[in-house]
Design an enzyme around this catalytic site. Structure first.
Site, PDB file in Angstrom:
ATOM      1  N   ASP A  38      81.293  47.396  92.458  1.00 39.17           N
ATOM      2  CA  ASP A  38      82.120  46.002  92.877  1.00 39.17           C
ATOM      3  C   ASP A  38      81.263  45.154  93.576  1.00 39.17           C
ATOM      4  O   ASP A  38      80.902  43.678  93.395  1.00 39.17           O
ATOM      5  CB  ASP A  38      83.052  46.325  94.224  1.00 39.17           C
ATOM      6  CG  ASP A  38      84.051  47.102  93.725  1.00 39.17           C
ATOM      7  OD1 ASP A  38      85.440  46.932  93.993  1.00 39.17           O
ATOM      8  OD2 ASP A  38      83.892  48.443  93.384  1.00 39.17           O
ATOM      9  N   GLU A  77      86.037  38.299  96.172  1.00 35.78           N
ATOM     10  CA  GLU A  77      86.352  39.464  97.098  1.00 35.78           C
ATOM     11  C   GLU A  77      85.746  39.878  98.196  1.00 35.78           C
ATOM     12  O   GLU A  77      86.186  39.979  99.162  1.00 35.78           O
ATOM     13  CB  GLU A  77      87.371  40.634  96.183  1.00 35.78           C
ATOM     14  CG  GLU A  77      87.701  41.639  97.026  1.00 35.78           C
ATOM     15  CD  GLU A  77      88.440  42.680  96.200  1.00 35.78           C
ATOM     16  OE1 GLU A  77      88.447  42.637  94.956  1.00 35.78           O
ATOM     17  OE2 GLU A  77      88.825  43.667  96.750  1.00 35.78           O
ATOM     18  N   LEU A  90      85.544  43.826  90.395  1.00 36.52           N
ATOM     19  CA  LEU A  90      86.400  45.053  89.820  1.00 36.52           C
ATOM     20  C   LEU A  90      87.535  45.249  90.429  1.00 36.52           C
ATOM     21  O   LEU A  90      87.877  45.325  91.472  1.00 36.52           O
ATOM     22  CB  LEU A  90      85.124  46.040  90.183  1.00 36.52           C
ATOM     23  CG  LEU A  90      85.430  47.377  89.630  1.00 36.52           C
ATOM     24  CD1 LEU A  90      84.373  48.160  89.577  1.00 36.52           C
ATOM     25  CD2 LEU A  90      86.423  48.284  90.056  1.00 36.52           C
ATOM     26  N   ASP A  91      88.615  44.949  89.491  1.00 35.94           N
ATOM     27  CA  ASP A  91      90.079  45.197  89.994  1.00 35.94           C
ATOM     28  C   ASP A  91      90.361  46.515  89.477  1.00 35.94           C
ATOM     29  O   ASP A  91      90.103  47.120  88.435  1.00 35.94           O
ATOM     30  CB  ASP A  91      90.860  44.143  89.202  1.00 35.94           C
ATOM     31  CG  ASP A  91      92.305  44.181  89.643  1.00 35.94           C
ATOM     32  OD1 ASP A  91      92.542  44.140  90.780  1.00 35.94           O
ATOM     33  OD2 ASP A  91      93.143  44.106  88.491  1.00 35.94           O
ATOM     34  N   THR A 127      89.740  49.260  92.028  1.00 35.59           N
ATOM     35  CA  THR A 127      88.742  49.931  92.463  1.00 35.59           C
ATOM     36  C   THR A 127      89.146  51.441  92.632  1.00 35.59           C
ATOM     37  O   THR A 127      88.552  52.439  92.706  1.00 35.59           O
ATOM     38  CB  THR A 127      88.034  49.394  93.663  1.00 35.59           C
ATOM     39  OG1 THR A 127      87.838  48.178  93.345  1.00 35.59           O
ATOM     40  CG2 THR A 127      86.924  50.024  94.439  1.00 35.59           C
ATOM     41  N   THR A 133     102.735  49.295  90.614  1.00 29.65           N
ATOM     42  CA  THR A 133     101.568  49.802  91.175  1.00 29.65           C
ATOM     43  C   THR A 133     101.369  51.227  90.757  1.00 29.65           C
ATOM     44  O   THR A 133     102.261  51.764  90.995  1.00 29.65           O
ATOM     45  CB  THR A 133     101.624  49.473  92.572  1.00 29.65           C
ATOM     46  OG1 THR A 133     100.226  50.002  93.091  1.00 29.65           O
ATOM     47  CG2 THR A 133     102.645  49.869  93.242  1.00 29.65           C
ATOM     48  N   HIS A 144      99.531  51.707  95.163  1.00 31.82           N
ATOM     49  CA  HIS A 144     100.291  51.280  96.534  1.00 31.82           C
ATOM     50  C   HIS A 144     101.572  51.498  96.536  1.00 31.82           C
ATOM     51  O   HIS A 144     102.437  50.840  96.984  1.00 31.82           O
ATOM     52  CB  HIS A 144     100.109  49.847  96.717  1.00 31.82           C
ATOM     53  CG  HIS A 144      98.425  49.633  96.920  1.00 31.82           C
ATOM     54  ND1 HIS A 144      97.474  49.235  95.914  1.00 31.82           N
ATOM     55  CD2 HIS A 144      97.669  49.705  97.869  1.00 31.82           C
ATOM     56  CE1 HIS A 144      96.604  49.209  96.355  1.00 31.82           C
ATOM     57  NE2 HIS A 144      96.345  49.410  97.528  1.00 31.82           N
ATOM     58  N   GLY A 199      95.581  48.150  88.969  1.00 35.52           N
ATOM     59  CA  GLY A 199      95.008  46.906  88.829  1.00 35.52           C
ATOM     60  C   GLY A 199      95.923  45.785  88.341  1.00 35.52           C
ATOM     61  O   GLY A 199      96.835  46.051  87.600  1.00 35.52           O
ATOM     62  N   LYS A 213      97.595  45.329  84.676  1.00 35.24           N
ATOM     63  CA  LYS A 213      98.931  45.270  84.656  1.00 35.24           C
ATOM     64  C   LYS A 213      99.581  44.016  83.681  1.00 35.24           C
ATOM     65  O   LYS A 213     100.357  44.147  82.691  1.00 35.24           O
ATOM     66  CB  LYS A 213     100.004  45.193  86.025  1.00 35.24           C
ATOM     67  CG  LYS A 213     100.107  46.573  86.325  1.00 35.24           C
ATOM     68  CD  LYS A 213     100.643  46.543  87.660  1.00 35.24           C
ATOM     69  CE  LYS A 213     100.038  46.547  88.872  1.00 35.24           C
ATOM     70  NZ  LYS A 213      99.000  47.623  89.193  1.00 35.24           N
ATOM     71  N   ASP A 265      93.128  38.665  92.629  1.00 30.70           N
ATOM     72  CA  ASP A 265      93.709  39.539  91.856  1.00 30.70           C
ATOM     73  C   ASP A 265      94.587  38.819  90.542  1.00 30.70           C
ATOM     74  O   ASP A 265      94.697  39.367  89.677  1.00 30.70           O
ATOM     75  CB  ASP A 265      94.755  40.396  92.519  1.00 30.70           C
ATOM     76  CG  ASP A 265      94.021  41.312  93.572  1.00 30.70           C
ATOM     77  OD1 ASP A 265      93.040  42.094  92.697  1.00 30.70           O
ATOM     78  OD2 ASP A 265      93.882  41.282  94.614  1.00 30.70           O
TER      79      ASP A 265
HETATM   80  N1  LIG Z   1      97.198  46.820  99.973  1.00 30.19           N
HETATM   81  C1  LIG Z   1      96.128  46.346  99.344  1.00 30.19           C
HETATM   82  N2  LIG Z   1      94.749  46.324  99.797  1.00 30.19           N
HETATM   83  C2  LIG Z   1      93.891  45.996  99.126  1.00 30.19           C
HETATM   84  N3  LIG Z   1      94.040  45.683  97.818  1.00 30.19           N
HETATM   85  C3  LIG Z   1      95.073  45.712  97.133  1.00 30.19           C
HETATM   86  C4  LIG Z   1      96.270  46.075  98.016  1.00 30.19           C
HETATM   87  N4  LIG Z   1      97.396  46.005  97.324  1.00 30.19           N
HETATM   88  C5  LIG Z   1      96.932  45.599  96.079  1.00 30.19           C
HETATM   89  N5  LIG Z   1      95.411  45.431  96.038  1.00 30.19           N
HETATM   90  C6  LIG Z   1      94.795  44.915  94.868  1.00 30.19           C
HETATM   91  O1  LIG Z   1      95.594  44.403  93.906  1.00 30.19           O
HETATM   92  C7  LIG Z   1      95.179  45.350  92.610  1.00 30.19           C
HETATM   93  C8  LIG Z   1      96.525  45.556  91.939  1.00 30.19           C
HETATM   94  O2  LIG Z   1      97.168  46.556  93.130  1.00 30.19           O
HETATM   95  P1  LIG Z   1      97.993  47.830  92.358  1.00 30.19           P
HETATM   96  O3  LIG Z   1      97.019  48.402  91.213  1.00 30.19           O
HETATM   97  O4  LIG Z   1      98.318  48.770  93.524  1.00 30.19           O
HETATM   98  O5  LIG Z   1      99.144  47.482  91.662  1.00 30.19           O
HETATM   99  C9  LIG Z   1      94.518  46.306  93.201  1.00 30.19           C
HETATM  100  O6  LIG Z   1      93.844  47.117  92.292  1.00 30.19           O
HETATM  101  C10 LIG Z   1      93.654  45.891  94.324  1.00 30.19           C
HETATM  102  O7  LIG Z   1      92.419  45.231  93.807  1.00 30.19           O
HETATM  103  P2  LIG Z   1      91.156  45.779  93.979  1.00 30.19           P
HETATM  104  O8  LIG Z   1      90.937  47.226  93.266  1.00 30.19           O
HETATM  105  O9  LIG Z   1      90.149  44.853  93.499  1.00 30.19           O
HETATM  106  O10 LIG Z   1      90.826  46.098  95.541  1.00 30.19           O
HETATM  107 MG   LIG Z   2      91.898  43.426  92.639  1.00 35.79          MG
HETATM  108 MG   LIG Z   3      89.159  45.598  96.561  1.00 34.88          MG
HETATM  109 MG   LIG Z   4      88.212  44.171  93.366  1.00 33.17          MG
END
Ligand SMILES: Nc1ncnc2c1ncn2[C@@H]1O[C@H](COP(=O)(O)O)[C@@H](O)[C@H]1OP(=O)(O)O
Ligand SMILES: [Mg+2]
Ligand SMILES: [Mg+2]
Ligand SMILES: [Mg+2]
Length: 308
Positions: free
Chosen positions: A50, A73, A121-122, A124, A190, A193, A215, A219, A242
């Site tokens: 990242d 980010e 990096l989405d 993570t 998700t 989450h 990510g 999605k 995102d």
């Molecule tokens: N509660 C959270 N805290 C931090 N990042 C989040 C959160 N919810 C979603 N994200 C970010 O949104 C993306 C999509 O969410 P999810 O995969 O849960 O659907 C995650 O990969 C993360 O991005 P990143 O990986 O860049 O930190």
């Molecule tokens: Mg992201």
């Molecule tokens: Mg992140």
């Molecule tokens: Mg990220």
């Protein structure tokens, strides 16, 4: 006098070229195996990939477009160090993108109107678990408050990576746009989450199938490649970086991305201070009527409130 390609097209062409380099950097970190994981908050990780990918992307944009706003980010000192190796400063502009005809409404955009939202990096959480197919690099080019162009880059696609791009009013490229199946409703949500509230919300939609992947970029790819009708995330957590690039690519393909009320998020630079997508993320395929879908969402919400 002959004029060169419009700024928005140059920015998109740079985004594609820079994403390829950032993808190399991410693959190198994974190959070396030392991910350097840091916990930023609850269920919120950061890795060396990242940090390094962000440094490459931001340094490259700042070098070529000094007056463009960039919001990325990662906000720690290491990620913000733009003293990068010379070969991380990408000056190439993808020639295919430069050849595109820029939509008339975007021809005269100037640097001060642009904000680039960067998620280096989405996915993570998935990256740290070896679920590398969920990972994308997201670069969204926004004019005033709208996401108008973007790149979703998959660093681990067929072990070499690919860039999927979109320019609203022009089109998409780098992949084959497909319609979701007509016989069943598939929703993507998700993986990392997920909770009871999200489960209840999605159950209310009576889907035939729910796919849980990591990510935001990934999605939206499920929608673009015809594997899902809609992306449903009825919760806060995602930020503007995102959704900027995924929204631009999806909208360029004819789809939509909004909050739970059917309102668009604003991508203007003022949102840097408060980038949270507070009212969730709801995205639909080009053939799936977003307004009708949001009406269904609103009915479910009213039912949930009555039953609580
Ligand atoms: N509660 C959270 N805290 C931090 N990042 C989040 C959160 N919810 C979603 N994200 C970010 O949104 C993306 C999509 O969410 P999810 O995969 O849960 O659907 C995650 O990969 C993360 O991005 P990143 O990986 O860049 O930190
Ligand atoms: Mg992201
Ligand atoms: Mg992140
Ligand atoms: Mg990220």
């Amino acid at each position: 006098m002959a004029q060169g390609p419009a700024l928005v097209c140059r920015l998109l062409a740079s985004s594609v070229s820079v994403a390829h380099k950032a993808g190399n950097i991410i693959r190198d970190v994974m190959q070396k195996g030392d991910l350097g994981i840091i916990e930023k908050g609850e269920n919120d990780l950061q890795t060396e990939a990242d940090r390094s990918a962000q440094r490459c992307i931001v340094a490259s944009f700042k070098n070529l477009y000094p007056n463009v706003n960039i919001v990325a980010e990662e906000v720690d000192k290491i990620s913000q160090n733009l003293d990068v190796p010379a070969d991380w400063l990408i000056t190439d502009l993808d020639p295919k993108i430069l050849d595109l005809e820029c939509p008339k409404s975007l021809l005269n955009v100037t640097e001060d109107q642009v904000t680039i939202w960067v998620d280096p990096l989405d996915g993570t959480s998935e990256f740290t678990k070896g679920l590398i197919d969920h990972v994308t690099i997201l670069i969204g080019v926004c004019v005033n408050d709208e996401a108008v162009a973007g790149v979703i880059y998959q660093p681990f696609w067929q072990n070499r990576g690919r860039a999927l791009w979109g320019l609203v009013g022009s089109g998409v490229g780098g992949f084959e746009l497909k319609e979701p199946p007509q016989t069943k409703k598939v929703y993507v949500t998700t993986r990392s989450h997920y909770d009871k509230a999200i489960e209840k919300f999605i159950d209310g939609l009576k889907p035939c199938e729910v796919i849980r992947v990591g990510g935001a970029g990934n999605k939206v790819l499920y929608i673009l490649e015809g594997k899902a009708h809609a992306y449903v995330y009825p919760s806060a957590g995602c930020k503007r970086w995102d959704t900027a690039a995924p929204e631009a690519v999806l909208r360029a393909a004819g789809g939509e991305l909004t909050d739970v009320h059917g309102n668009k998020y604003s991508y203007s630079k003022e949102n840097e201070k408060d980038p949270l997508n507070k009212y969730g993320v709801f995205a639909t395929a080009p053939s799936y009527n977003h307004t009708e879908f949001m009406k269904l969402i609103s009915d479910i919400q009213s039912k949930n409130v009555k039953n609580d």
